[in-house]
Design a protein around this motif. Structure first.
Motif, short mmCIF file in Angstrom:
data_model
loop_
_atom_site.label_atom_id
_atom_site.label_comp_id
_atom_site.label_asym_id
_atom_site.label_seq_id
_atom_site.Cartn_x
_atom_site.Cartn_y
_atom_site.Cartn_z
N VAL A 37 33.76 -6.23 84.67
CA VAL A 37 35.09 -6.78 84.96
C VAL A 37 35.95 -5.74 85.68
CG1 VAL A 37 37.20 -7.73 83.92
CG2 VAL A 37 34.96 -8.38 83.02
N ALA A 38 35.93 -4.50 85.20
CA ALA A 38 36.73 -3.44 85.81
C ALA A 38 36.17 -3.08 87.18
CB ALA A 38 36.75 -2.21 84.92
N ALA A 39 34.86 -3.14 87.35
CA ALA A 39 34.25 -2.78 88.63
C ALA A 39 34.51 -3.82 89.70
CB ALA A 39 32.74 -2.60 88.45
N SER A 40 34.62 -5.10 89.30
CA SER A 40 34.85 -6.16 90.29
C SER A 40 36.30 -6.28 90.70
CB SER A 40 34.34 -7.50 89.74
OG SER A 40 35.15 -7.90 88.64
N GLY A 41 37.17 -5.65 89.96
CA GLY A 41 38.60 -5.71 90.27
C GLY A 41 39.22 -7.04 89.89
N ALA A 42 38.63 -7.71 88.91
CA ALA A 42 39.15 -9.01 88.47
C ALA A 42 40.51 -8.84 87.81
CB ALA A 42 38.16 -9.67 87.51
N SER A 43 41.19 -9.93 87.64
CA SER A 43 42.54 -9.88 87.06
C SER A 43 42.49 -9.44 85.61
CB SER A 43 43.20 -11.26 87.15
OG SER A 43 42.51 -12.17 86.31
N SER A 44 43.61 -9.02 85.10
CA SER A 44 43.68 -8.51 83.74
C SER A 44 43.46 -9.61 82.72
CB SER A 44 45.03 -7.83 83.50
OG SER A 44 46.07 -8.78 83.72
N SER A 45 43.46 -10.88 83.14
CA SER A 45 43.21 -11.97 82.20
C SER A 45 41.73 -12.11 81.88
CB SER A 45 43.76 -13.29 82.76
OG SER A 45 43.07 -13.60 83.97
N SER A 46 40.85 -11.51 82.73
CA SER A 46 39.41 -11.55 82.45
C SER A 46 39.12 -10.63 81.27
CB SER A 46 38.62 -11.08 83.66
OG SER A 46 38.86 -11.93 84.74
N LYS A 47 38.15 -11.05 80.48
CA LYS A 47 37.83 -10.29 79.28
C LYS A 47 36.84 -9.18 79.61
CE LYS A 47 37.90 -11.58 74.61
NZ LYS A 47 37.57 -12.52 73.58
N ALA A 48 37.18 -7.95 79.24
CA ALA A 48 36.30 -6.80 79.46
C ALA A 48 35.16 -6.82 78.45
CB ALA A 48 37.09 -5.51 79.33
N VAL A 49 34.01 -6.32 78.88
CA VAL A 49 32.84 -6.22 78.00
C VAL A 49 32.99 -4.96 77.17
CG1 VAL A 49 30.33 -6.05 77.91
CG2 VAL A 49 31.41 -7.42 79.71
N PRO A 50 32.92 -5.07 75.84
CA PRO A 50 33.07 -3.88 75.00
C PRO A 50 32.01 -2.82 75.33
CG PRO A 50 33.07 -5.87 73.66
CD PRO A 50 32.70 -6.28 75.05
N ALA A 51 32.40 -1.56 75.18
CA ALA A 51 31.52 -0.44 75.52
C ALA A 51 30.24 -0.47 74.70
CB ALA A 51 32.25 0.88 75.32
N GLN A 52 30.31 -0.82 73.41
CA GLN A 52 29.10 -0.81 72.59
C GLN A 52 28.08 -1.84 73.06
OE1 GLN A 52 32.14 -1.41 71.33
NE2 GLN A 52 32.17 -3.20 70.03
N GLU A 53 28.51 -2.88 73.78
CA GLU A 53 27.57 -3.86 74.32
C GLU A 53 26.98 -3.40 75.66
OE1 GLU A 53 29.17 -7.80 74.46
OE2 GLU A 53 29.93 -7.67 72.41
N ARG A 54 27.56 -2.38 76.26
CA ARG A 54 27.07 -1.86 77.53
C ARG A 54 26.21 -0.61 77.33
NH1 ARG A 54 31.44 0.08 80.25
NH2 ARG A 54 32.90 -0.34 78.61
N ARG A 55 26.03 -0.17 76.10
CA ARG A 55 25.24 1.04 75.80
C ARG A 55 23.87 0.67 75.28
NH1 ARG A 55 30.11 3.67 72.58
NH2 ARG A 55 31.33 4.38 74.36
N GLN A 56 22.90 1.53 75.63
CA GLN A 56 21.54 1.33 75.14
C GLN A 56 20.85 2.68 75.04
OE1 GLN A 56 19.19 -1.34 77.46
NE2 GLN A 56 17.34 -0.99 76.26
N TRP A 57 20.11 2.88 73.94
CA TRP A 57 19.32 4.10 73.77
C TRP A 57 18.01 3.93 74.51
CZ3 TRP A 57 20.80 8.63 72.11
CH2 TRP A 57 21.92 8.72 71.29
N ILE A 58 17.61 4.97 75.21
CA ILE A 58 16.33 5.00 75.90
C ILE A 58 15.55 6.18 75.35
CG2 ILE A 58 15.18 5.28 78.12
CD1 ILE A 58 17.76 4.20 79.41
N THR A 59 14.32 5.94 74.95
CA THR A 59 13.47 6.99 74.39
C THR A 59 12.26 7.19 75.30
OG1 THR A 59 14.14 6.34 72.17
CG2 THR A 59 12.20 7.74 72.35
N LEU A 60 12.05 8.42 75.72
CA LEU A 60 10.89 8.77 76.54
C LEU A 60 10.06 9.79 75.78
CD1 LEU A 60 12.74 9.42 79.92
CD2 LEU A 60 11.47 7.38 79.30
N GLU A 61 8.75 9.60 75.76
CA GLU A 61 7.86 10.58 75.14
C GLU A 61 6.92 11.10 76.21
OE1 GLU A 61 5.82 9.40 71.63
OE2 GLU A 61 7.66 8.79 70.63
N GLU A 62 6.82 12.41 76.29
CA GLU A 62 5.97 13.05 77.27
C GLU A 62 5.13 14.12 76.59
OE1 GLU A 62 5.62 12.55 80.60
OE2 GLU A 62 7.02 10.87 80.52
N ASN A 63 3.89 14.27 77.05
CA ASN A 63 3.05 15.38 76.61
C ASN A 63 3.24 16.50 77.62
OD1 ASN A 63 1.90 14.27 74.30
ND2 ASN A 63 0.44 13.10 75.53
#
Length: 162
Positions: free
Chosen positions: A20-46
């Motif tokens: 919503v913030a990136a598109s420049g939509a009006s302030s009446s649009s609902k922003a997506v909460p930060a916790q819904e935009r976060r994701q843990w990524i796990t990589l394992e390497e030898n």
């Protein structure tokens, strides 16, 4: 601490920008909460861990200067394929905790070497340093050095009395 193959796990958190913030939509649009935009990524390497540098240091009292300890360091390159460059050497006195280490002032005793030391694979070098200071610095190097210093002082006093 050990060389050989090790499985290393990297845990990263990725966060997408708010659409919503990136598109420049009006302030009446609902922003997506930060916790819904976060994701843990796990990589394992030898990964192959190889020791590239070994250092052995030996401390002894100086026979020329009182209140001075000489450190003889043997440095060996175990790198594969390329030279190592040793730009500086540090000496720290261990403290009570992990962050309490105290740097000690070393004076290099090899004259005429102002640039970094280059060690090709398989080569070694001998370095000499002097650690000058009061009793506090010397106590950090151990009771064995202090005993050697006492013996040296008493030996000097005995020779001076002759």
């Amino acid at each position: 601490d050990r060389h050989g193959w090790h499985q290393v796990r990297f845990c990263l958190m990725a966060e997408a920008p708010d659409p919503v913030a990136a598109s420049g939509a009006s302030s009446s649009s609902k922003a997506v909460p930060a916790q819904e935009r976060r994701q843990w990524i796990t990589l394992e390497e030898n990964l192959m861990v190889r020791s590239s540098l070994t250092c052995a240091a030996r401390a002894s009292p100086s026979f020329r200067e009182a209140n001075c300890v000489v450190l003889a360091c043997s440095v060996e390159s175990r790198a594969v394929g390329s030279s190592l460059e040793v730009a500086r050497v540090r000496c720290v006195a261990p403290g009570a905790g992990n962050d309490d280490d105290r740097p000690l002032k070393l004076e290099e005793r090899a004259p005429g070497r102002d640039d970094a030391l280059r060690l090709p694979p398989g080569h070694s070098a001998q370095l000499l340093f002097a650690l000058k200071g009061g009793e506090d610095d010397q106590q950090q190097l151990g009771a064995e050095i202090l005993a050697r210093q006492r013996l040296l002082r008493s030996s000097r006093a005995a020779v001076a009395a002759l």
